[in-house]
Write an enzyme that holds these catalytic residues in place. Structure first.
Site, PDB file in Angstrom:
ATOM      1  N   HIS A 122       0.871  -1.185   0.000  1.00 45.07           N
ATOM      2  CA  HIS A 122       0.000   0.000   0.000  1.00 45.07           C
ATOM      3  C   HIS A 122       0.906   1.233   0.000  1.00 45.07           C
ATOM      4  O   HIS A 122       2.016   1.189   0.558  1.00 45.07           O
ATOM      5  CB  HIS A 122      -0.835  -0.057   1.292  1.00 45.07           C
ATOM      6  CG  HIS A 122      -1.917   0.958   1.404  1.00 45.07           C
ATOM      7  ND1 HIS A 122      -1.674   2.275   1.707  1.00 45.07           N
ATOM      8  CD2 HIS A 122      -3.260   0.841   1.272  1.00 45.07           C
ATOM      9  CE1 HIS A 122      -2.835   2.919   1.773  1.00 45.07           C
ATOM     10  NE2 HIS A 122      -3.810   2.078   1.503  1.00 45.07           N
ATOM     11  N   ASP A 200       3.136  -4.814   7.954  1.00 42.11           N
ATOM     12  CA  ASP A 200       1.917  -4.026   7.786  1.00 42.11           C
ATOM     13  C   ASP A 200       0.743  -4.990   7.959  1.00 42.11           C
ATOM     14  O   ASP A 200       0.432  -5.776   7.063  1.00 42.11           O
ATOM     15  CB  ASP A 200       1.921  -3.369   6.397  1.00 42.11           C
ATOM     16  CG  ASP A 200       0.647  -2.572   6.156  1.00 42.11           C
ATOM     17  OD1 ASP A 200      -0.296  -2.677   6.967  1.00 42.11           O
ATOM     18  OD2 ASP A 200       0.593  -1.852   5.135  1.00 42.11           O
ATOM     19  N   GLN A 203      -4.361  -5.512   6.905  1.00 44.22           N
ATOM     20  CA  GLN A 203      -5.331  -6.477   6.366  1.00 44.22           C
ATOM     21  C   GLN A 203      -5.276  -7.825   7.082  1.00 44.22           C
ATOM     22  O   GLN A 203      -5.977  -8.760   6.679  1.00 44.22           O
ATOM     23  CB  GLN A 203      -5.081  -6.693   4.861  1.00 44.22           C
ATOM     24  CG  GLN A 203      -5.251  -5.450   4.013  1.00 44.22           C
ATOM     25  CD  GLN A 203      -6.697  -4.948   3.973  1.00 44.22           C
ATOM     26  OE1 GLN A 203      -7.637  -5.714   4.136  1.00 44.22           O
ATOM     27  NE2 GLN A 203      -6.869  -3.652   3.773  1.00 44.22           N
ATOM     28  N   LYS A 226     -10.329  -1.378  10.432  1.00 45.10           N
ATOM     29  CA  LYS A 226     -10.359  -2.560   9.559  1.00 45.10           C
ATOM     30  C   LYS A 226     -10.568  -3.829  10.383  1.00 45.10           C
ATOM     31  O   LYS A 226     -10.483  -4.939   9.868  1.00 45.10           O
ATOM     32  CB  LYS A 226      -9.063  -2.646   8.751  1.00 45.10           C
ATOM     33  CG  LYS A 226      -8.930  -1.502   7.721  1.00 45.10           C
ATOM     34  CD  LYS A 226      -7.674  -1.661   6.918  1.00 45.10           C
ATOM     35  CE  LYS A 226      -7.284  -0.412   6.165  1.00 45.10           C
ATOM     36  NZ  LYS A 226      -8.096  -0.163   4.980  1.00 45.10           N
ATOM     37  N   CYS A 364      -4.673   2.254  -3.842  1.00 46.66           N
ATOM     38  CA  CYS A 364      -3.459   2.809  -3.206  1.00 46.66           C
ATOM     39  C   CYS A 364      -2.267   1.874  -3.396  1.00 46.66           C
ATOM     40  O   CYS A 364      -1.416   1.740  -2.500  1.00 46.66           O
ATOM     41  CB  CYS A 364      -3.661   3.097  -1.718  1.00 46.66           C
ATOM     42  SG  CYS A 364      -4.792   4.430  -1.413  1.00 46.66           S
TER      43      CYS A 364
END
Ligand SMILES: Cc1ncc(COP(=O)(O)O)c(C=O)c1O
Length: 407
Positions: A122, A200, A203, A226, A364
């Site tokens: 991202h 990261d 997700q 999220k 993104c």
């Protein structure tokens, strides 16, 4: 898990009672943000209605209660991730967390040091590192990804051993394609080089519920919105000695020990990274989200998501002209696709007229789209509150849209 427990769960999410443009909502955009259960909405409301006070500042009862509730969520999240609570920093989201880490690690980067990323990232996990590289003279290198958008693990491990990166920052799951990366293997490969590893987890927190001690990363970032929580809140985990050694990123009240015009001293982590009044209601709401998740059978929810994903994949693959991207064998339940040469924007706009909420565009991840040789995709992303009816409605709407475009 069949659709019955899911029906039960859906009742916890009031958004599904709402009509959008006079149609029941078919929400397939959970990778952008998840819907919120009643418990989270109620916790935020209760806080403002009967507990509202600033934290860490007052001796009065409400302030003490707010501080206790706020700090309890830090402990709850630490338990959820299997780390210490002093290793959790609240931020405004994954973007802010990655900026904090990239800025902080710049102090230990010098010319020609390698920052290793992947083409799947991202923009929030690219641009802060580009700025860090510009500040320090370090250079960005990329892990290998094939033409379908799948990370090539064996080549990646060899590259890590060869490059000996100072920092490796990669997504646990791709927001654009849903691929689950074998980050544990990549982290293990980087150990002998002393690489600082940043994951990261925007997700992955909801779908994979990682045990960070097992993962053995140095940093992990996430966004609360999220994972059923409120927007405007996220955070990071940092291995304590590394976290505490990072320089101050933003300064002001609360994060200081003493201030005088001859100099200021700072509190240790996590406080030194939390200047100003935090998102107290957001943290309280996220606490309710964590309680909600803890009360569910994670394996059953994951299996439910995966069976919906397989059904979606199978039905999509049966449509002539559909091109699906990414790793469909290891996926958090996100399908990214194109239809012939039709523009993704046109498809998403027509799907919206059927009440279908999907995302279209580059998500993104412009470097990834360039790597795949496309401008963008249609992305349908699932969460455990979706059901088979959502899949059927989506496929029917897509077929209808396609026949309209083919006229
Ligand atoms: C993989 C990934 N990283 C980072 C981000 C940025 O998260 P936020 O916008 O919540 O800061 C996102 C958001 O979509 C994401 O999916």
């Amino acid at each position: 898990m069949n659709d019955n427990p899911c029906t039960q769960i859906r009742h916890d999410f009031p958004i599904f009672e709402v009509s959008v443009d006079d149609q029941p909502l078919c929400y397939l955009d959970s990778a952008a943000t998840t819907q919120k259960p009643n418990q989270v909405i109620q916790a935020v409301k209760d806080f403002y209605q009967s507990q509202n006070a600033n934290v860490h500042r007052g001796l009065h009862t409400l302030s003490e209660q707010a501080t206790t509730a706020y700090e309890a969520v830090r402990r709850k999240l630490a338990q959820f991730l299997n780390v210490q609570s002093r290793e959790i920093v609240w931020t405004s989201g994954a973007t802010a967390s990655l900026n904090l880490i990239a800025y902080g690690l710049s102090d230990s980067l010098k010319k020609d040091d390698v920052i290793l990323l992947s083409p799947l990232e991202h923009h929030a996990n690219i641009v802060p590192w580009q700025l860090a590289a510009k500040r320090t003279g370090a250079r960005i290198e990329l892990l290998p990804v094939d033409a379908q958008g799948i990370l090539q693990l064996e080549q990646a491990k060899a590259l890590i051993e060869n490059l000996k990166p100072k920092v490796m920052s990669i997504c646990h799951a791709s927001n654009a394609l849903g691929n689950i990366n074998d980050v544990a293997a990549l982290i293990a490969s980087s150990k002998s080089s002393g690489t600082v590893t940043v994951i990261d987890g925007a997700q992955s927190l909801l779908h994979l519920r990682p045990d960070l001690q097992q993962l053995d990363c140095d940093f992990y970032v996430f966004s609360a919105h999220k994972a059923l929580g409120p927007t405007g809140l996220g955070g990071l985990y940092g291995r304590y000695e590394l976290l505490n050694a990072l320089p101050v990123y933003q300064s002001g009240g609360e994060m200081i020990d003493t201030v005088s015009f001859s100099g200021t001293t700072f509190r240790p982590a996590p406080e030194k990274f939390e200047p100003g009044t935090p998102n107290i209601a957001g943290v309280i709401g996220f606490g309710a989200a964590l309680d909600y998740l803890a009360a569910q059978d994670h394996d059953a929810l994951f299996q439910h998501e995966q069976s919906l994903y397989q059904s979606l994949l199978q039905q999509l693959s049966g449509i002539d002209g559909i091109r699906i991207w990414g790793d469909t064998a290891n996926n958090v339940g996100t399908v990214s696709f194109n239809y012939k040469n039709e523009h993704h924007y046109d498809l998403a706009t027509l799907l919206n007229t059927h009440g279908i909420a999907v995302r279209s565009g580059h998500h993104c991840t412009q470097p990834l789209m360039a790597h795949l040789g496309i401008e963008g995709t249609i992305r349908a992303s699932l969460a455990f509150y979706n059901n088979q009816q959502d899949i059927s409605r989506f496929i029917a709407a897509l077929k209808d849209t396609i026949s309209l475009l083919e006229e």
